[in-house]
Design a protein around this motif. Structure first.
Motif, PDB file in Angstrom:
ATOM      1  N   ASN A   1      43.908  57.489  16.705  1.00  0.00           N
ATOM      2  CA  ASN A   1      44.960  57.695  17.481  1.00  0.00           C
ATOM      3  C   ASN A   1      44.629  59.399  17.535  1.00  0.00           C
ATOM      4  O   ASN A   1      44.899  60.042  18.576  1.00  0.00           O
ATOM      5  CB  ASN A   1      46.035  57.788  16.779  1.00  0.00           C
ATOM      6  N   SER A   2      44.030  60.297  16.693  1.00  0.00           N
ATOM      7  CA  SER A   2      43.759  61.459  16.950  1.00  0.00           C
ATOM      8  C   SER A   2      42.833  61.696  18.109  1.00  0.00           C
ATOM      9  O   SER A   2      42.554  62.933  18.510  1.00  0.00           O
ATOM     10  CB  SER A   2      43.131  62.133  15.570  1.00  0.00           C
ATOM     11  N   GLU A   3      41.780  60.810  18.392  1.00  0.00           N
ATOM     12  CA  GLU A   3      40.912  60.910  19.352  1.00  0.00           C
ATOM     13  C   GLU A   3      41.535  60.383  20.712  1.00  0.00           C
ATOM     14  O   GLU A   3      40.718  60.765  21.499  1.00  0.00           O
ATOM     15  CB  GLU A   3      39.576  60.175  19.051  1.00  0.00           C
ATOM     16  N   GLU A   4      42.681  59.699  20.845  1.00  0.00           N
ATOM     17  CA  GLU A   4      43.138  59.551  21.801  1.00  0.00           C
ATOM     18  C   GLU A   4      43.468  60.612  22.916  1.00  0.00           C
ATOM     19  O   GLU A   4      44.220  61.639  22.334  1.00  0.00           O
ATOM     20  CB  GLU A   4      44.172  58.464  21.810  1.00  0.00           C
ATOM     21  N   PRO A   5      43.553  60.543  24.125  1.00  0.00           N
ATOM     22  CA  PRO A   5      43.939  61.629  25.012  1.00  0.00           C
ATOM     23  C   PRO A   5      45.719  61.768  25.109  1.00  0.00           C
ATOM     24  O   PRO A   5      46.181  60.913  24.829  1.00  0.00           O
ATOM     25  CB  PRO A   5      43.439  61.429  26.614  1.00  0.00           C
ATOM     26  N   THR A   6      45.915  62.937  25.139  1.00  0.00           N
ATOM     27  CA  THR A   6      47.743  62.997  25.183  1.00  0.00           C
ATOM     28  C   THR A   6      48.023  62.662  26.523  1.00  0.00           C
ATOM     29  O   THR A   6      49.182  62.584  26.347  1.00  0.00           O
ATOM     30  CB  THR A   6      47.764  64.510  24.802  1.00  0.00           C
ATOM     31  N   ALA A   7      47.138  62.461  27.679  1.00  0.00           N
ATOM     32  CA  ALA A   7      47.833  62.212  28.819  1.00  0.00           C
ATOM     33  C   ALA A   7      48.231  60.732  28.835  1.00  0.00           C
ATOM     34  O   ALA A   7      47.650  59.840  27.960  1.00  0.00           O
ATOM     35  CB  ALA A   7      46.998  62.396  29.993  1.00  0.00           C
TER      36      ALA A   7
ATOM     37  N   PHE B   1      45.271  46.876  14.533  1.00  0.00           N
ATOM     38  CA  PHE B   1      44.542  47.202  15.927  1.00  0.00           C
ATOM     39  C   PHE B   1      45.025  46.223  16.792  1.00  0.00           C
ATOM     40  O   PHE B   1      44.214  46.177  17.963  1.00  0.00           O
ATOM     41  CB  PHE B   1      43.230  47.327  15.658  1.00  0.00           C
ATOM     42  N   ALA B   2      46.087  45.390  16.933  1.00  0.00           N
ATOM     43  CA  ALA B   2      46.475  44.375  17.659  1.00  0.00           C
ATOM     44  C   ALA B   2      46.577  45.048  19.212  1.00  0.00           C
ATOM     45  O   ALA B   2      47.394  46.103  19.258  1.00  0.00           O
ATOM     46  CB  ALA B   2      47.784  43.609  17.394  1.00  0.00           C
ATOM     47  N   LEU B   3      45.996  44.614  20.253  1.00  0.00           N
ATOM     48  CA  LEU B   3      45.984  45.114  21.603  1.00  0.00           C
ATOM     49  C   LEU B   3      45.795  46.776  21.453  1.00  0.00           C
ATOM     50  O   LEU B   3      46.131  47.432  22.401  1.00  0.00           O
ATOM     51  CB  LEU B   3      47.306  45.294  22.061  1.00  0.00           C
ATOM     52  N   GLN B   4      44.795  47.098  20.629  1.00  0.00           N
ATOM     53  CA  GLN B   4      44.279  48.444  20.532  1.00  0.00           C
ATOM     54  C   GLN B   4      45.414  49.456  20.205  1.00  0.00           C
ATOM     55  O   GLN B   4      45.401  50.838  19.977  1.00  0.00           O
ATOM     56  CB  GLN B   4      43.633  49.294  21.785  1.00  0.00           C
ATOM     57  N   HIS B   5      46.617  48.871  19.941  1.00  0.00           N
ATOM     58  CA  HIS B   5      47.779  49.724  19.572  1.00  0.00           C
ATOM     59  C   HIS B   5      48.387  49.355  17.993  1.00  0.00           C
ATOM     60  O   HIS B   5      48.405  50.326  17.263  1.00  0.00           O
ATOM     61  CB  HIS B   5      48.808  49.361  20.259  1.00  0.00           C
TER      62      HIS B   5
END
Length: 221
Positions: A125-131, A93-97
């Protein structure tokens, strides 16, 4: 995120591995992060090779975060060799990425922990917006003085329109839109090429989705 198995192994772990690592591969550069020279070497490889495999005898997240940030959007993916369960979350999860792969020894307990982290990562990742970027309204609830310090004005080679500016913040995953100087006042004319961006320590969002400190910006970025 992929899970790689260190060395040839005939155990049941082989079937769970996305890749078996036997020490070298044409698409992977191995970098040892034992001092700043290792970080410099890794950064120099970004965009030049498919994978950078990072090894570190004493894990600290700052060099890994720097490499993850530099590799974002470059086409180069980052793998980290992990031998302790306590280091899994920091790498994933470094830098949220996070890194793109974890290289693990044939340790069933470590693999079980890595599977749990992988599930959490996939769920996030599945909860992150696609935009690419989603702007939301926020209320300013208080203003406090931060003292005297240096600030950065970013001058562009093109003019900004109303509503345009830069995304700036003290946290890489919580940025605010700083509007360009496109609106004149009774005291100064508009400067539509400029963003009065903020303090030198603040993050700014780059075109490739990575973040950099304002103090690191250079002509051509």
């Amino acid at each position: 995120m992929e899970l790689w198995l260190e060395g040839e192994d005939s155990s049941s772990l082989t079937g769970h591995a996305d890749r078996i690592w036997i020490g070298e591969a044409a698409d992977v550069a191995v970098v040892h992060l034992d001092d700043h020279r290792g970080q410099d070497e890794a950064l120099s490889l970004v965009g030049m090779i498919d994978w950078i495999l990072v090894r570190c005898s004493d894990w600290t997240m700052i060099p890994l975060e720097n490499i993850v940030a530099a590799a974002a959007g470059s086409g180069t993916r980052v793998a980290a060799a992990i031998s302790k369960a306590v280091d899994l979350n920091g790498a994933a999860f470094a830098l949220q990425h996070g890194v793109d792969a974890l290289l693990l020894p044939a340790d069933k307990e470590l693999w079980a922990a890595a599977k749990t982290v992988l599930g959490e990562r996939n769920s996030q990742n599945s909860e992150e917006p696609t935009a690419v970027v989603e702007l939301l309204l926020a209320d300013v609830t208080s203003i406090e003085s931060g003292g005297v310090g240096e600030r950065v004005c970013v001058d562009l080679t093109e003019r900004l329109a109303l509503g345009e500016g830069m995304l700036i913040g003290s946290s890489a995953n919580a940025l605010v839109l700083i509007h360009g100087e496109t609106v004149p006042s009774e005291f100064v004319p508009s400067r539509p090429f400029r963003i009065n961006a903020g303090a030198v320590h603040a993050y700014c969002l780059m075109a490739d989705g990575s973040t950099r400190y304002l103090s690191e910006l250079e002509a051509g970025d």
